[in-house]
Design an enzyme around this catalytic site. Structure first.
Site, PDB file in Angstrom:
ATOM      1  N   LEU A 242      -8.578   6.754   1.264  1.00  0.00           N
ATOM      2  CA  LEU A 242      -8.945   7.456   0.209  1.00  0.00           C
ATOM      3  C   LEU A 242      -7.850   7.808  -0.342  1.00  0.00           C
ATOM      4  CD1 LEU A 242     -10.698  10.086   1.816  1.00  0.00           C
ATOM      5  CD2 LEU A 242     -11.550   8.315   0.030  1.00  0.00           C
ATOM      6  N   ARG A 243      -6.597   6.760   0.251  1.00  0.00           N
ATOM      7  CA  ARG A 243      -5.284   6.778  -0.439  1.00  0.00           C
ATOM      8  C   ARG A 243      -5.190   6.170  -2.623  1.00  0.00           C
ATOM      9  NH1 ARG A 243      -0.751   3.853   2.662  1.00  0.00           N
ATOM     10  NH2 ARG A 243      -1.073   5.856   4.023  1.00  0.00           N
ATOM     11  N   GLY A 244      -5.929   6.268  -2.815  1.00  0.00           N
ATOM     12  CA  GLY A 244      -6.576   5.578  -3.837  1.00  0.00           C
ATOM     13  C   GLY A 244      -6.809   6.977  -4.474  1.00  0.00           C
TER      14      GLY A 244
ATOM     15  N   ASP B 140       1.082  -1.168  -0.561  1.00  0.00           N
ATOM     16  CA  ASP B 140      -0.032  -0.117   0.226  1.00  0.00           C
ATOM     17  C   ASP B 140       0.863   1.651   0.273  1.00  0.00           C
ATOM     18  OD1 ASP B 140      -2.946   1.193   0.062  1.00  0.00           O
ATOM     19  OD2 ASP B 140      -2.462   1.943   2.076  1.00  0.00           O
TER      20      ASP B 140
END
Length: 338
Positions: free
Chosen positions: A275-277, A194
């Site tokens: 919300l990193r995507g 990730d």
């Protein structure tokens, strides 16, 4: 005179890998690049070629951590104590982290030779050498767990903290993490996976002309590295100028509400966690738009980076046996049109 590295502009094919590297060069804060695929497909060559392509950086003279003269808030203790000093130019570092590296070698440790004389001196490790450059880990999926945990801590904070043997050291450690490996030899821990902003798959070229071109260029380079580098000097300089210009444009590039909504809808459709995507998708699209000389993000930029940003963030779906990149491509086509 050091031997030239193979020019980035001369690398044949592997467009996704090259684009991911350029995106990371324009915006180092994007989170690094993971490259999985066959051996002998130019992964390490591309990393070293990119570092040689980048313009030299300004560093504080005599600093062991390559502190940025323009960012005093991030200086190490030595630079802060010395105050404003002379700055010099230095090449962007590329540091290899071998799988068998000890923790002392990675984070740094007491200089034993000087310790015998009664003087406690910190000997910087690989993280110090990689500051403001690239930390390259081949076979990253085989990295020992305690080193994975260490890298996660440093990646989150941007600092390396060493407290042992009577030492208490804190120094900047911000780098672009580049990992490569073969997925057949084991999966990457989800926590580390990730942390990579971008992930691409590379494969051995399947068409005859491309394979011939790869062998021809590599053979020419091996026989005459200096002459080969000179032939590719103009393309290299053009690409370097493109990166410099893209970095300058990046802060002013427009991200519309429409693009934000597109990114969010795509991530929702794929069911990505957190919300990193979305954040990485927008940053990567902005870097691509900047490389292209555009003034705003559009659908074309989101489409180009979506597979490399989102494929490694998908949860496994037992009802959908398609590989991750295919699922992303399908979702992109449904949202943006074929």
């Amino acid at each position: 005179m050091s031997r030239p590295v193979f020019p980035f502009a001369a690398i044949v094919g592997q467009d996704d890998m090259k684009l991911a590297m350029l995106v990371a060069a324009v915006d180092p804060g994007i989170g690094g690049v993971l490259v999985f695929g066959d051996r002998g497909t130019g992964k390490s060559t591309t990393v070293r070629a990119l570092a040689a392509l980048l313009p030299p950086m300004r560093v504080m003279q005599g600093c062991r951590y390559q502190c940025d003269p323009a960012a005093p808030d991030s200086w190490c203790a030595d630079c802060r104590a010395a105050g404003k000093g002379k700055s010099i130019t230095a090449p962007v570092p590329v540091v290899d982290m071998p799988l068998g590296a000890t923790e002392d070698r990675v984070v740094g440790a007491l200089d034993l030779e000087r310790a015998l004389t009664g003087t406690k001196v910190f000997e910087p490790g690989l993280l110090a050498r990689a500051n403001r450059g690239f930390l390259y880990i081949d076979e990253v999926n085989l990295l020992e767990d305690h080193l994975v945990d260490l890298l996660l801590d440093v990646a989150a904070s941007g600092e390396n903290v060493v407290e042992r043997e009577g030492l208490s050291i804190r120094h900047p450690a911000r780098f672009v993490l580049i990992g490569s490996g073969n997925p057949e030899e084991g999966e990457l821990r989800p926590q580390l996976l990730d942390r990579f902003g971008l992930a691409v798959e590379v494969r051995t070229p399947a068409d005859l002309p491309t394979r011939i071109d790869v062998v021809r260029r590599r053979d020419s380079f091996e026989r005459d590295p200096v002459g080969f580098a000179e032939v590719w000097k103009k393309p290299r300089d053009k690409l370097r100028r493109r990166i410099i210009d893209a970095r300058a444009r990046l802060p002013d590039l427009v991200v519309s509400d429409t693009s934000l909504e597109r990114a969010a809808r795509l991530c929702m459709a794929l069911g990505t966690d957190g919300l990193r995507g979305e954040l990485t998708l927008i940053r990567a699209a902005r870097a691509v738009a900047s490389l292209d000389g555009d003034e705003a993000i559009g659908d074309s930029h989101l489409r180009r980076v979506a597979p490399m940003v989102l494929s490694h963030r998908l949860r496994r779906n037992p009802l959908d046996e398609a590989i991750a990149s295919t699922r992303v491509t399908r979702a992109v086509e449904e949202l943006f049109g074929a």
